[in-house]
Design a protein around this motif. Structure first.
Motif, short mmCIF file in Angstrom:
data_model
loop_
_atom_site.label_atom_id
_atom_site.label_comp_id
_atom_site.label_asym_id
_atom_site.label_seq_id
_atom_site.Cartn_x
_atom_site.Cartn_y
_atom_site.Cartn_z
N THR A 54 0.84 -1.20 0.00
CA THR A 54 0.00 0.00 0.00
C THR A 54 0.88 1.25 0.00
O THR A 54 2.11 1.18 0.03
CB THR A 54 -0.89 0.02 1.26
OG1 THR A 54 -0.05 0.07 2.41
CG2 THR A 54 -1.79 -1.20 1.31
N GLU A 55 0.23 2.39 -0.02
CA GLU A 55 0.93 3.67 -0.02
C GLU A 55 1.79 3.85 1.23
O GLU A 55 2.75 4.59 1.22
CB GLU A 55 -0.08 4.83 -0.12
CG GLU A 55 -0.73 4.99 -1.47
CD GLU A 55 0.24 5.45 -2.54
OE1 GLU A 55 1.10 6.30 -2.25
OE2 GLU A 55 0.15 4.95 -3.67
N GLU A 56 1.43 3.17 2.31
CA GLU A 56 2.18 3.30 3.56
C GLU A 56 3.62 2.79 3.42
O GLU A 56 4.50 3.21 4.16
CB GLU A 56 1.49 2.50 4.67
CG GLU A 56 0.12 3.01 5.01
CD GLU A 56 -0.63 2.04 5.91
OE1 GLU A 56 -0.06 1.02 6.32
OE2 GLU A 56 -1.80 2.32 6.21
N VAL A 57 3.82 1.87 2.49
CA VAL A 57 5.16 1.30 2.30
C VAL A 57 6.09 2.31 1.64
O VAL A 57 7.29 2.31 1.90
CB VAL A 57 5.09 0.00 1.45
CG1 VAL A 57 6.46 -0.51 1.12
CG2 VAL A 57 4.28 -1.04 2.18
N LYS A 58 5.55 3.15 0.82
CA LYS A 58 6.39 4.11 0.09
C LYS A 58 7.12 5.03 1.07
O LYS A 58 6.60 5.36 2.13
CB LYS A 58 5.55 4.94 -0.87
CG LYS A 58 5.10 4.19 -2.08
CD LYS A 58 4.41 5.14 -3.04
CE LYS A 58 4.12 4.49 -4.35
NZ LYS A 58 3.49 5.44 -5.27
N LEU A 59 8.32 5.44 0.65
CA LEU A 59 9.13 6.35 1.48
C LEU A 59 8.61 7.76 1.35
O LEU A 59 8.18 8.19 0.27
CB LEU A 59 10.60 6.26 1.07
CG LEU A 59 11.23 4.89 1.31
CD1 LEU A 59 12.61 4.83 0.70
CD2 LEU A 59 11.33 4.60 2.80
N GLY B 30 18.30 9.95 -1.86
CA GLY B 30 17.13 10.46 -2.58
C GLY B 30 16.85 9.68 -3.85
O GLY B 30 15.70 9.34 -4.16
N VAL B 31 17.90 9.36 -4.60
CA VAL B 31 17.74 8.56 -5.83
C VAL B 31 17.21 7.18 -5.48
O VAL B 31 16.28 6.66 -6.11
CB VAL B 31 19.10 8.46 -6.58
CG1 VAL B 31 19.02 7.47 -7.73
CG2 VAL B 31 19.54 9.83 -7.08
N LEU B 32 17.78 6.58 -4.44
CA LEU B 32 17.34 5.25 -4.00
C LEU B 32 15.89 5.28 -3.54
O LEU B 32 15.10 4.37 -3.84
CB LEU B 32 18.26 4.76 -2.88
CG LEU B 32 18.09 3.33 -2.42
CD1 LEU B 32 18.36 2.37 -3.56
CD2 LEU B 32 19.04 3.04 -1.27
N ALA B 33 15.49 6.34 -2.83
CA ALA B 33 14.10 6.45 -2.36
C ALA B 33 13.13 6.56 -3.54
O ALA B 33 12.08 5.90 -3.55
CB ALA B 33 13.95 7.66 -1.43
N ASN B 34 13.47 7.37 -4.54
CA ASN B 34 12.61 7.49 -5.73
C ASN B 34 12.49 6.15 -6.45
O ASN B 34 11.40 5.74 -6.85
CB ASN B 34 13.15 8.56 -6.68
CG ASN B 34 12.78 9.95 -6.22
OD1 ASN B 34 11.64 10.21 -5.86
ND2 ASN B 34 13.75 10.85 -6.22
N ASN B 35 13.62 5.48 -6.63
CA ASN B 35 13.60 4.18 -7.30
C ASN B 35 12.82 3.14 -6.49
O ASN B 35 12.11 2.31 -7.04
CB ASN B 35 15.02 3.68 -7.57
CG ASN B 35 15.71 4.48 -8.66
OD1 ASN B 35 15.05 5.11 -9.49
ND2 ASN B 35 17.02 4.47 -8.67
N PHE B 36 12.97 3.20 -5.17
CA PHE B 36 12.23 2.28 -4.30
C PHE B 36 10.73 2.50 -4.46
O PHE B 36 9.96 1.53 -4.61
CB PHE B 36 12.66 2.47 -2.85
CG PHE B 36 11.92 1.58 -1.90
CD1 PHE B 36 12.29 0.27 -1.73
CD2 PHE B 36 10.83 2.07 -1.18
CE1 PHE B 36 11.60 -0.57 -0.86
CE2 PHE B 36 10.14 1.24 -0.31
CZ PHE B 36 10.53 -0.08 -0.15
N ASN B 37 10.29 3.77 -4.42
CA ASN B 37 8.86 4.06 -4.57
C ASN B 37 8.35 3.63 -5.95
O ASN B 37 7.23 3.11 -6.07
CB ASN B 37 8.58 5.54 -4.34
CG ASN B 37 8.60 5.89 -2.87
OD1 ASN B 37 8.66 5.02 -2.01
ND2 ASN B 37 8.56 7.18 -2.57
N ASP B 38 9.17 3.81 -6.99
CA ASP B 38 8.78 3.35 -8.33
C ASP B 38 8.63 1.83 -8.34
O ASP B 38 7.70 1.28 -8.95
CB ASP B 38 9.81 3.78 -9.38
CG ASP B 38 9.81 5.28 -9.62
OD1 ASP B 38 8.83 5.96 -9.21
OD2 ASP B 38 10.80 5.78 -10.20
#
Length: 195
Positions: free
Chosen positions: A141-146, A158-166
């Motif tokens: 769910t959305e809760e998992v996203k950073l 920051g790059v890792l967080a964006n890639n993780f959310n993608d």
């Protein structure tokens, strides 16, 4: 030479803190000393007598915590000095202490900077670990996203967080597609069973 002529013509160069200075002739006779009673007496220090006899122009040596200096100023006059080594070494010791304290200050600053930078790097990793553990248990769910605090960073985090959310978004779509296809297969299987 008379004592009055020497003592009136040659200024006092003796300082108790900086050592004793004596003006002697080539025979080792004291011509100027802090104690006027010494005028006309022979110098008793064997090192000075050795220097006078060798006709050395300049020499120095450390003897028993004293820095002995011999300097022939003319053909018949020499200046001999006895300076405590503590007086000579005081500036060196002060410099050593200053270097030590400055180094200590920079080491403390370095440790603080290392601690701050390490925390700045490690703290986001704990957020990643929590998100991965949620994903591992099946939560997409959305809760998992950073959150935005990770996404705003301009560094590797920051790059890792964006890639993780993608990745979370793509996994969610993949799971939804699989569910949709599974439902369609179930519906098709029911229709086939009913026929």
């Amino acid at each position: 030479f008379s004592p009055e002529l020497i003592y009136s013509g040659v200024p006092d160069i003796t300082s108790e803190e900086q050592g004793t200075y004596t003006l002697v002739n080539n025979s080792g006779v004291i011509l100027r000393y802090k104690d006027r009673e010494q005028f006309g007496q022979e110098i008793t220090n064997p090192w000075y007598l050795e220097q006078i006899a060798s006709e050395s122009g300049f020499n120095s040596e450390e003897v028993n915590g004293q820095y002995l200096l011999f300097n022939r100023v003319s053909d018949n006059l020499a200046l001999v000095a006895e300076i405590p080594m503590s007086t000579i070494l005081t500036p060196v010791q002060n410099l050593r202490n200053n270097i030590f304290y400055i180094s200590l200050i920079f080491m403390i600053i370095g440790f603080i900077a290392t601690f701050v930078l390490t925390n700045r790097t490690v703290r986001p990793l704990s957020g990643f670990l929590q998100a991965f553990n949620s994903m591992k248990s099946g939560n997409l769910t959305e809760e998992v996203k950073l959150g935005a605090k990770y996404l705003k960073r301009q560094d590797e985090i920051g790059v890792l967080a964006n890639n993780f959310n993608d990745m979370v978004e793509e996994l969610r779509e993949l799971v939804n597609d699989i569910k949709f296809q599974s439902n369609e297969l179930n519906d098709s299987a029911e229709i086939m069973n009913n026929v």
